[in-house]
Design a protein around this motif. Sequence first.
Motif, PDB file in Angstrom:
ATOM      1  N   ALA A  56       0.843  -1.214   0.000  1.00  0.00           N
ATOM      2  CA  ALA A  56       0.000   0.000   0.000  1.00  0.00           C
ATOM      3  C   ALA A  56       0.867   1.248   0.000  1.00  0.00           C
ATOM      4  CB  ALA A  56      -0.919  -0.009   1.224  1.00  0.00           C
ATOM      5  N   ARG A  57       1.947   1.185   0.752  1.00  0.00           N
ATOM      6  CA  ARG A  57       2.758   2.407   0.825  1.00  0.00           C
ATOM      7  C   ARG A  57       3.531   2.632  -0.470  1.00  0.00           C
ATOM      8  NH1 ARG A  57       7.616   0.795   4.894  1.00  0.00           N
ATOM      9  NH2 ARG A  57       9.104   0.480   3.230  1.00  0.00           N
ATOM     10  N   THR A  58       3.945   1.549  -1.128  1.00  0.00           N
ATOM     11  CA  THR A  58       4.620   1.723  -2.420  1.00  0.00           C
ATOM     12  C   THR A  58       3.687   2.409  -3.413  1.00  0.00           C
ATOM     13  OG1 THR A  58       6.160  -0.089  -2.103  1.00  0.00           O
ATOM     14  CG2 THR A  58       5.630   0.453  -4.371  1.00  0.00           C
ATOM     15  N   LEU A  79      16.439   7.949  -1.652  1.00  0.00           N
ATOM     16  CA  LEU A  79      17.366   7.931  -0.525  1.00  0.00           C
ATOM     17  C   LEU A  79      17.221   6.604   0.216  1.00  0.00           C
ATOM     18  CD1 LEU A  79      19.339   9.756   0.920  1.00  0.00           C
ATOM     19  CD2 LEU A  79      17.415  10.889   2.031  1.00  0.00           C
ATOM     20  N   GLY A  80      18.307   5.834   0.259  1.00  0.00           N
ATOM     21  CA  GLY A  80      18.196   4.477   0.782  1.00  0.00           C
ATOM     22  C   GLY A  80      17.401   3.664  -0.231  1.00  0.00           C
ATOM     23  N   ALA A  81      17.839   3.767  -1.507  1.00  0.00           N
ATOM     24  CA  ALA A  81      17.028   3.250  -2.617  1.00  0.00           C
ATOM     25  C   ALA A  81      16.782   1.746  -2.531  1.00  0.00           C
ATOM     26  CB  ALA A  81      17.698   3.581  -3.940  1.00  0.00           C
ATOM     27  N   TYR A  98      16.178  -1.878  -3.274  1.00  0.00           N
ATOM     28  CA  TYR A  98      15.737  -2.498  -4.525  1.00  0.00           C
ATOM     29  C   TYR A  98      14.520  -1.789  -5.117  1.00  0.00           C
ATOM     30  CZ  TYR A  98      18.961  -6.189  -3.110  1.00  0.00           C
ATOM     31  OH  TYR A  98      20.077  -6.894  -2.740  1.00  0.00           O
ATOM     32  N   ASP A  99      14.398  -0.508  -4.792  1.00  0.00           N
ATOM     33  CA  ASP A  99      13.369   0.339  -5.413  1.00  0.00           C
ATOM     34  C   ASP A  99      13.666   0.421  -6.912  1.00  0.00           C
ATOM     35  OD1 ASP A  99      11.982   2.590  -6.434  1.00  0.00           O
ATOM     36  OD2 ASP A  99      12.013   3.584  -4.486  1.00  0.00           O
ATOM     37  N   SER A 100      12.659   0.138  -7.730  1.00  0.00           N
ATOM     38  CA  SER A 100      12.892   0.169  -9.181  1.00  0.00           C
ATOM     39  C   SER A 100      12.125   1.303  -9.850  1.00  0.00           C
ATOM     40  CB  SER A 100      12.496  -1.177  -9.791  1.00  0.00           C
ATOM     41  OG  SER A 100      11.124  -1.386  -9.585  1.00  0.00           O
ATOM     42  N   VAL A 118      20.710   7.123  -3.890  1.00  0.00           N
ATOM     43  CA  VAL A 118      21.675   7.228  -2.802  1.00  0.00           C
ATOM     44  C   VAL A 118      21.460   6.040  -1.879  1.00  0.00           C
ATOM     45  CG1 VAL A 118      22.278   8.590  -0.760  1.00  0.00           C
ATOM     46  CG2 VAL A 118      21.751   9.745  -2.918  1.00  0.00           C
ATOM     47  N   ASP A 119      22.545   5.344  -1.548  1.00  0.00           N
ATOM     48  CA  ASP A 119      22.355   4.183  -0.674  1.00  0.00           C
ATOM     49  C   ASP A 119      23.668   3.796  -0.025  1.00  0.00           C
ATOM     50  OD1 ASP A 119      21.091   2.114   0.626  1.00  0.00           O
ATOM     51  OD2 ASP A 119      20.223   1.254  -1.186  1.00  0.00           O
ATOM     52  N   HIS A 120      23.525   2.955   0.975  1.00  0.00           N
ATOM     53  CA  HIS A 120      24.704   2.365   1.591  1.00  0.00           C
ATOM     54  C   HIS A 120      25.494   1.655   0.491  1.00  0.00           C
ATOM     55  CE1 HIS A 120      27.198  -0.179   4.069  1.00  0.00           C
ATOM     56  NE2 HIS A 120      26.881   0.608   5.083  1.00  0.00           N
ATOM     57  N   ASP A 176      27.016   6.236   3.535  1.00  0.00           N
ATOM     58  CA  ASP A 176      26.570   5.646   4.797  1.00  0.00           C
ATOM     59  C   ASP A 176      26.042   6.790   5.649  1.00  0.00           C
ATOM     60  OD1 ASP A 176      26.141   4.567   7.264  1.00  0.00           O
ATOM     61  OD2 ASP A 176      28.050   3.508   7.376  1.00  0.00           O
ATOM     62  N   LEU A 177      24.722   6.864   5.751  1.00  0.00           N
ATOM     63  CA  LEU A 177      24.111   7.987   6.472  1.00  0.00           C
ATOM     64  C   LEU A 177      24.430   7.939   7.969  1.00  0.00           C
ATOM     65  CD1 LEU A 177      20.606   8.161   4.757  1.00  0.00           C
ATOM     66  CD2 LEU A 177      22.527   9.710   4.433  1.00  0.00           C
ATOM     67  N   GLY A 178      24.899   6.781   8.432  1.00  0.00           N
ATOM     68  CA  GLY A 178      25.282   6.683   9.837  1.00  0.00           C
ATOM     69  C   GLY A 178      26.564   7.453  10.128  1.00  0.00           C
ATOM     70  N   SER A 179      27.390   7.672   9.104  1.00  0.00           N
ATOM     71  CA  SER A 179      28.664   8.343   9.362  1.00  0.00           C
ATOM     72  C   SER A 179      28.939   9.505   8.410  1.00  0.00           C
ATOM     73  CB  SER A 179      29.811   7.324   9.259  1.00  0.00           C
ATOM     74  OG  SER A 179      29.733   6.648   8.020  1.00  0.00           O
ATOM     75  N   TRP A 198      12.166   8.561   0.635  1.00  0.00           N
ATOM     76  CA  TRP A 198      12.970   7.960   1.711  1.00  0.00           C
ATOM     77  C   TRP A 198      12.074   6.896   2.342  1.00  0.00           C
ATOM     78  CZ3 TRP A 198      14.995  11.218   6.454  1.00  0.00           C
ATOM     79  CH2 TRP A 198      16.169  10.642   6.922  1.00  0.00           C
ATOM     80  N   GLU A 199      12.027   5.767   1.658  1.00  0.00           N
ATOM     81  CA  GLU A 199      11.038   4.723   1.999  1.00  0.00           C
ATOM     82  C   GLU A 199      11.712   3.584   2.759  1.00  0.00           C
ATOM     83  OE1 GLU A 199       9.216   2.982  -1.474  1.00  0.00           O
ATOM     84  OE2 GLU A 199       7.791   1.804  -0.303  1.00  0.00           O
ATOM     85  N   GLY A 200      11.188   3.265   3.918  1.00  0.00           N
ATOM     86  CA  GLY A 200      11.665   2.104   4.673  1.00  0.00           C
ATOM     87  C   GLY A 200      13.050   2.279   5.258  1.00  0.00           C
ATOM     88  N   VAL A 201      13.472   3.492   5.544  1.00  0.00           N
ATOM     89  CA  VAL A 201      14.850   3.707   5.994  1.00  0.00           C
ATOM     90  C   VAL A 201      14.947   4.327   7.390  1.00  0.00           C
ATOM     91  CG1 VAL A 201      17.101   4.662   5.386  1.00  0.00           C
ATOM     92  CG2 VAL A 201      15.510   4.057   3.572  1.00  0.00           C
TER      93      VAL A 201
HETATM   94  C1  LIG Z   1      14.430  -1.800   4.028  1.00  0.00           C
HETATM   95  S1  LIG Z   1      15.479  -1.166   2.838  1.00  0.00           S
HETATM   96  C2  LIG Z   1      14.378  -0.081   1.936  1.00  0.00           C
HETATM   97  C3  LIG Z   1      14.818   0.042   0.533  1.00  0.00           C
HETATM   98  C4  LIG Z   1      13.880   0.803  -0.397  1.00  0.00           C
HETATM   99  N1  LIG Z   1      13.821   2.203  -0.068  1.00  0.00           N
HETATM  100  C5  LIG Z   1      12.520   0.176  -0.386  1.00  0.00           C
HETATM  101  O1  LIG Z   1      11.590   0.748   0.184  1.00  0.00           O
HETATM  102  O2  LIG Z   1      12.401  -0.889  -0.960  1.00  0.00           O
HETATM  103  C6  LIG Z   1      16.440  -0.051   3.785  1.00  0.00           C
HETATM  104  C7  LIG Z   1      17.417   0.736   2.946  1.00  0.00           C
HETATM  105  O3  LIG Z   1      18.063   1.675   3.807  1.00  0.00           O
HETATM  106  C8  LIG Z   1      19.420   1.703   3.479  1.00  0.00           C
HETATM  107  N2  LIG Z   1      20.157   2.119   4.660  1.00  0.00           N
HETATM  108  C9  LIG Z   1      20.025   1.669   5.913  1.00  0.00           C
HETATM  109  N3  LIG Z   1      20.934   2.231   6.715  1.00  0.00           N
HETATM  110  C10 LIG Z   1      21.659   3.063   5.940  1.00  0.00           C
HETATM  111  C11 LIG Z   1      22.760   3.918   6.165  1.00  0.00           C
HETATM  112  N4  LIG Z   1      23.332   4.018   7.358  1.00  0.00           N
HETATM  113  N5  LIG Z   1      23.236   4.634   5.127  1.00  0.00           N
HETATM  114  C12 LIG Z   1      22.683   4.523   3.902  1.00  0.00           C
HETATM  115  N6  LIG Z   1      21.650   3.732   3.625  1.00  0.00           N
HETATM  116  C13 LIG Z   1      21.148   3.000   4.629  1.00  0.00           C
HETATM  117  C14 LIG Z   1      19.751   0.271   3.089  1.00  0.00           C
HETATM  118  O4  LIG Z   1      20.927   0.198   2.329  1.00  0.00           O
HETATM  119  C15 LIG Z   1      18.510  -0.112   2.316  1.00  0.00           C
HETATM  120  O5  LIG Z   1      18.623   0.200   0.966  1.00  0.00           O
END
Ligand SMILES: C[S@@+](CC[C@H](N)C(=O)[O-])C[C@H]1O[C@@H](n2cnc3c(N)ncnc32)[C@H](O)[C@@H]1O
Length: 271
Positions: free
Chosen positions: A77-79, A97-99, A101-103, A117-119, A142-145, A164-167
């Motif tokens: 639903a959210r997609t 952001l945190g893409a 496997y978003d297509s 943008v992703d890890h 890496d958004l953590g650092s 910024w879905e699921g991140v």
């Molecule tokens: C559950 S997946 C969601 C992926 C996509 N947005 C979706 O909805 O299908 C979480 C995403 O957050 C990214 N992510 C988590 N922690 C991260 C970080 N510290 N820096 C960058 N990306 C991060 C992961 O690499 C992953 O792509």
Amino acid sequence: MYWPHAYRQPDRRARALFRALETRRRDRLFADDLAIRFLPAGYRWLVRAAALPPLGHGIARVIDHRYPGGPRTSAVARTRLIDDLLTEAEPEQVLLLGAGYDSRAHRIPGMPLTYEVDHPLTQQAKRQRVADRPHVRYVPVDLGSDRLAVALDGFPPKRTAVIWEGVTNYLTERAVDATLRDLAAITASGSTIIFTYVDRAALGDDTPWHRKVADVGEPWTFGFRPADVPGYLAGRGLDLQGDLSAEEAAARYHRDEPAAGFYRIAWAVVR
Ligand SMILES: C[S@@+](CC[C@H](N)C(=O)[O-])C[C@H]1O[C@@H](n2cnc3c(N)ncnc32)[C@H](O)[C@@H]1O
């Protein structure tokens, strides 16, 4: 750091599985033909079998029974809601952001220049499965650092749709704060920021869904109280436009399968 010891990807795979299964439904909310590519062989077989409606319904029922609370129905639903919000935003460019496997960069018609943008580890895994396209640019962060604004140095200050879905639920409070501030700073006024979050009240829940994400090394670390979101965003130059639970999103698309009340989709405009 997102994966303290090893590279794991169960949540991304689960989402890809849910999208691939949804794509096989006759009453599908969207079609994601790439999703199947991110799945291991056993899951691919399952997805192909799901094209037969009785099997498809059966597989969905087994997933929903095993993980009650609606991870599958919520993700689907959210997609769809985010697809609609993206289309309505008519952006000049898109930032996924945190893409994961978003297509969307491949499946939504007429997508403008899209920054994924992703890890670095997730991005590498994705790029092994998807062909490069001229309108898609990959930026490892890496958004953590790392600060987003630094990684995106030179980002065109255009009207952007950010997804910024699921991140946010996997990040620290500091990383969420810094990222929202950076987004408000680097995108043009009128840009749309679409993000999902978990209701903070649900973070300590001991449901099979929560236990599963913690067991696989991806515990949820961050959530908002929905009542705090408008003020929190306003303090960062963003005006909230909407905030729906996955349950409300599912109802919007007339899905009567239960979705989660605590999983939320919010969208805001850059002032
Ligand atoms: C559950 S997946 C969601 C992926 C996509 N947005 C979706 O909805 O299908 C979480 C995403 O957050 C990214 N992510 C988590 N922690 C991260 C970080 N510290 N820096 C960058 N990306 C991060 C992961 O690499 C992953 O792509």
